[in-house]
Write a protein that holds these residues in place. Structure first.
Motif, PDB file in Angstrom:
ATOM      1  N   ASP A 111       0.857  -1.177   0.000  1.00  0.00           N
ATOM      2  CA  ASP A 111       0.000   0.000   0.000  1.00  0.00           C
ATOM      3  C   ASP A 111       0.896   1.230   0.000  1.00  0.00           C
ATOM      4  N   ALA A 112       0.968   1.916  -1.137  1.00  0.00           N
ATOM      5  CA  ALA A 112       1.876   3.054  -1.260  1.00  0.00           C
ATOM      6  C   ALA A 112       1.453   4.223  -0.372  1.00  0.00           C
ATOM      7  N   ALA A 113       0.162   4.321  -0.044  1.00  0.00           N
ATOM      8  CA  ALA A 113      -0.313   5.433   0.773  1.00  0.00           C
ATOM      9  C   ALA A 113       0.141   5.305   2.217  1.00  0.00           C
ATOM     10  N   THR A 114       0.161   4.078   2.725  1.00  0.00           N
ATOM     11  CA  THR A 114       0.529   3.849   4.125  1.00  0.00           C
ATOM     12  C   THR A 114       1.898   3.207   4.276  1.00  0.00           C
ATOM     13  N   ARG A 115       2.506   2.807   3.154  1.00  0.00           N
ATOM     14  CA  ARG A 115       3.781   2.072   3.151  1.00  0.00           C
ATOM     15  C   ARG A 115       3.670   0.778   3.962  1.00  0.00           C
ATOM     16  N   LYS A 116       2.545   0.085   3.798  1.00  0.00           N
ATOM     17  CA  LYS A 116       2.324  -1.167   4.502  1.00  0.00           C
ATOM     18  C   LYS A 116       2.552  -2.342   3.555  1.00  0.00           C
ATOM     19  N   LEU A 117       3.294  -3.331   4.039  1.00  0.00           N
ATOM     20  CA  LEU A 117       3.531  -4.575   3.307  1.00  0.00           C
ATOM     21  C   LEU A 117       2.661  -5.680   3.888  1.00  0.00           C
ATOM     22  N   GLY A 118       2.009  -6.432   3.017  1.00  0.00           N
ATOM     23  CA  GLY A 118       1.260  -7.588   3.477  1.00  0.00           C
ATOM     24  C   GLY A 118       2.174  -8.802   3.572  1.00  0.00           C
ATOM     25  N   PRO A 119       1.704  -9.875   4.189  1.00  0.00           N
ATOM     26  CA  PRO A 119       2.507 -11.104   4.234  1.00  0.00           C
ATOM     27  C   PRO A 119       2.667 -11.682   2.838  1.00  0.00           C
ATOM     28  N   PRO A 120       3.641 -12.569   2.633  1.00  0.00           N
ATOM     29  CA  PRO A 120       3.803 -13.158   1.297  1.00  0.00           C
ATOM     30  C   PRO A 120       2.539 -13.898   0.886  1.00  0.00           C
ATOM     31  N   ASP A 121       2.104 -13.682  -0.351  1.00  0.00           N
ATOM     32  CA  ASP A 121       0.847 -14.296  -0.767  1.00  0.00           C
ATOM     33  C   ASP A 121       1.089 -15.513  -1.641  1.00  0.00           C
ATOM     34  N   GLU A 122       0.005 -16.094  -2.120  1.00  0.00           N
ATOM     35  CA  GLU A 122       0.087 -17.347  -2.871  1.00  0.00           C
ATOM     36  C   GLU A 122       0.756 -17.182  -4.218  1.00  0.00           C
ATOM     37  N   ALA A 123       0.937 -15.950  -4.656  1.00  0.00           N
ATOM     38  CA  ALA A 123       1.620 -15.715  -5.924  1.00  0.00           C
ATOM     39  C   ALA A 123       3.133 -15.872  -5.813  1.00  0.00           C
ATOM     40  N   SER A 124       3.667 -16.019  -4.597  1.00  0.00           N
ATOM     41  CA  SER A 124       5.104 -16.246  -4.428  1.00  0.00           C
ATOM     42  C   SER A 124       5.497 -17.531  -5.146  1.00  0.00           C
ATOM     43  N   VAL A 125       6.710 -17.543  -5.725  1.00  0.00           N
ATOM     44  CA  VAL A 125       7.129 -18.695  -6.523  1.00  0.00           C
ATOM     45  C   VAL A 125       8.414 -19.298  -5.957  1.00  0.00           C
ATOM     46  N   ALA A 126       8.496 -20.620  -6.058  1.00  0.00           N
ATOM     47  CA  ALA A 126       9.676 -21.352  -5.599  1.00  0.00           C
ATOM     48  C   ALA A 126      10.594 -21.648  -6.780  1.00  0.00           C
ATOM     49  N   LEU A 127      11.899 -21.604  -6.528  1.00  0.00           N
ATOM     50  CA  LEU A 127      12.901 -21.989  -7.511  1.00  0.00           C
ATOM     51  C   LEU A 127      13.495 -23.335  -7.117  1.00  0.00           C
ATOM     52  N   PRO A 128      14.200 -24.004  -8.026  1.00  0.00           N
ATOM     53  CA  PRO A 128      14.827 -25.277  -7.677  1.00  0.00           C
ATOM     54  C   PRO A 128      15.746 -25.121  -6.466  1.00  0.00           C
ATOM     55  N   PRO A 129      15.753 -26.080  -5.546  1.00  0.00           N
ATOM     56  CA  PRO A 129      16.596 -25.978  -4.347  1.00  0.00           C
ATOM     57  C   PRO A 129      18.061 -25.734  -4.694  1.00  0.00           C
ATOM     58  N   GLY A 130      18.653 -24.775  -3.974  1.00  0.00           N
ATOM     59  CA  GLY A 130      20.055 -24.464  -4.188  1.00  0.00           C
ATOM     60  C   GLY A 130      20.326 -23.457  -5.280  1.00  0.00           C
ATOM     61  N   THR A 131      19.286 -22.822  -5.823  1.00  0.00           N
ATOM     62  CA  THR A 131      19.464 -21.843  -6.900  1.00  0.00           C
ATOM     63  C   THR A 131      20.024 -20.526  -6.373  1.00  0.00           C
ATOM     64  N   GLY A 132      19.427 -20.004  -5.309  1.00  0.00           N
ATOM     65  CA  GLY A 132      19.904 -18.753  -4.714  1.00  0.00           C
ATOM     66  C   GLY A 132      19.540 -17.514  -5.500  1.00  0.00           C
ATOM     67  N   PRO A 133      18.254 -17.169  -5.662  1.00  0.00           N
ATOM     68  CA  PRO A 133      17.884 -15.940  -6.383  1.00  0.00           C
ATOM     69  C   PRO A 133      18.492 -14.709  -5.744  1.00  0.00           C
ATOM     70  N   ARG A 134      19.004 -13.796  -6.577  1.00  0.00           N
ATOM     71  CA  ARG A 134      19.748 -12.649  -6.057  1.00  0.00           C
ATOM     72  C   ARG A 134      19.124 -11.298  -6.427  1.00  0.00           C
ATOM     73  N   HIS A 135      19.064 -10.977  -7.728  1.00  0.00           N
ATOM     74  CA  HIS A 135      18.587  -9.654  -8.140  1.00  0.00           C
ATOM     75  C   HIS A 135      17.509  -9.758  -9.209  1.00  0.00           C
ATOM     76  N   LEU A 136      16.640  -8.728  -9.223  1.00  0.00           N
ATOM     77  CA  LEU A 136      15.519  -8.642 -10.142  1.00  0.00           C
ATOM     78  C   LEU A 136      15.642  -7.379 -10.986  1.00  0.00           C
ATOM     79  N   ALA A 137      15.106  -7.430 -12.207  1.00  0.00           N
ATOM     80  CA  ALA A 137      15.069  -6.249 -13.063  1.00  0.00           C
ATOM     81  C   ALA A 137      13.780  -6.288 -13.887  1.00  0.00           C
ATOM     82  N   PRO A 138      12.952  -5.241 -13.831  1.00  0.00           N
ATOM     83  CA  PRO A 138      11.722  -5.213 -14.625  1.00  0.00           C
ATOM     84  C   PRO A 138      11.985  -4.734 -16.042  1.00  0.00           C
ATOM     85  N   HIS A 139      11.227  -5.250 -16.980  1.00  0.00           N
ATOM     86  CA  HIS A 139      11.266  -4.731 -18.342  1.00  0.00           C
ATOM     87  C   HIS A 139      10.483  -3.426 -18.389  1.00  0.00           C
TER      88      HIS A 139
END
Length: 383
Positions: A211-239
């Motif tokens: 919520d940008a108005a209150t700067r509140k973060l919700g808990p992780p939701d069901e849209a969170s995604v898992a990667l193969p074990p041991g991958t180690g995701p580091r950085h993200l970049a949007p198109h």
């Protein structure tokens, strides 16, 4: 540990005098063909911190200004998109119950000088990455040390208030550095309503309501995604088109293309970006026109260039080129797109690569400056 707020009077006087000298010389040297760049790093000595330099957009020559803010371990920097402000974290707070710090600094675009206007606790231990929300009313911080992600309000004067929201994610993986969550990057999606967190320890991209108005973060939701074990995701970049997100993983150096739609990530492609561990991924970025993606691979000391399929978002490797130093921790494209600067943490250098805007390919220039264990580069839009 100390930061600039607790510096001795002698240290403050020396720093102020040095900044005055640098400001005078820089103001004389600056021209319309130059752009200001700030360098953050792992500096932990009193006379080190954020370094400023100017890049000549015609020749690629990089001219150092010097230390403009003597902060402790300013390993990640963010520039405000429209106001002369820099936000810097201090990667500290690894002890039990400790937190890192985040600093808001006012910049003088004519000289590069920075002045701290506020310092607050970051909301967790060992902060590693930050990003501003779309309205620039909030700063989000990812904590490698404790796995927390925090949101801090930005005041009217650009300073920071205490954390408005903190989420503690959980998870672990099979690699030695995955004994618990390690949030390594955070970004707000193009709608401004979701925060994506790459967690190296949990092998997940967590998706939070924001919520940008209150700067509140919700808990992780069901849209969170898992990667193969041991991958180690580091950085993200949007198109730039808002439809794709690129992920670079560290432990297994791979680039992943995700389609981003209706608050969900759908995997499109996975490409190997480097050799076998301990070779590891570091930074990923998209060119402003969305036609190319770049990734830095440590140990191999290279920058990888990819062409982007505009319909699918898929990547095609174009080139692997030496970064010009050792251990390219991060890099940045200048606002014109003609130059790529690499922060080579292992060789204490920032190097300049020329970029062909039509082909996306890079070329060495031989231009470089010294910097103490550089880890981050930022070109402010107002610089």
């Amino acid at each position: 540990m100390t930061d600039s707020r607790h510096a001795s009077p002698t240290r403050r006087a020396v720093a102020a005098g040095a900044l005055g000298l640098m400001a005078a010389s820089t103001a004389q040297a600056a021209s319309q063909d130059e752009r200001l760049v700030y360098v953050g790093g792992q500096a932990d000595k009193d006379d080190q911190g954020i370094v400023a330099a100017r890049l000549n957009l015609v020749t690629g020559k990089l001219s150092p200004i010097g230390v403009v803010a003597p902060l402790l371990r300013p390993t990640w920097l963010v520039a405000h998109p429209s106001r002369p402000l820099i936000y810097a974290l201090s990667e500290t707070g690894y002890g039990p119950g400790e937190q890192g710090q985040v600093h808001a600094l006012k910049a003088d675009p004519s000289t590069g000088a920075l002045t701290v206007i506020s310092t607050v606790a970051s909301g967790g231990g060992g902060p590693a990455h930050m990003s501003l929300d779309r309205e620039a009313g909030g700063l989000l911080v990812a904590h490698y040390g404790t796995g927390h992600v925090a949101a801090l309000p930005v005041r009217a004067d650009g300073g920071l208030e205490a954390t408005a929201s903190v989420q503690a994610n959980t998870g672990s993986g099979p690699a030695p550095q995955q004994q618990g969550p390690h949030a390594h990057a955070v970004m707000v999606d193009p709608t401004g309503r979701k925060a994506l967190v790459a967690d190296l320890g949990a092998d997940r991209i967590f998706v939070h309501d924001y919520d940008a108005a209150t700067r509140k973060l919700g808990p992780p939701d069901e849209a969170s995604v898992a990667l193969p074990p041991g991958t180690g995701p580091r950085h993200l970049a949007p198109h730039p088109n808002g439809r794709f997100v690129y992920l670079l993983s560290e432990i297994v150096p791979e680039t992943r293309t995700y389609r981003w739609e209706a608050g969900r990530l759908a995997l499109v492609q996975t490409l190997r970006a480097g050799g076998e561990p301990p070779i590891n991924g570091a930074e990923v970025a998209v060119s402003a026109d969305g036609r190319f993606v770049y990734a830095s691979i440590r140990v191999e000391h290279v920058i990888v260039a990819y062409a982007v399929d505009q319909a699918s978002g898929e990547l095609r490797e174009l080139q692997r080129i030496a970064s010009g130093g050792k251990t390219p921790w991060s890099f940045a494209l200048d606002p014109t797109g003609r130059w790529l600067l690499a922060a080579n943490q292992g060789s204490n250098t920032v190097t300049v690569l020329a970029r062909d805007q039509a082909s996306g390919r890079l070329a060495a220039t031989g231009q470089a400056i010294a910097a103490d264990r550089p880890t981050c580069l930022v070109f402010p839009a107002w610089g």
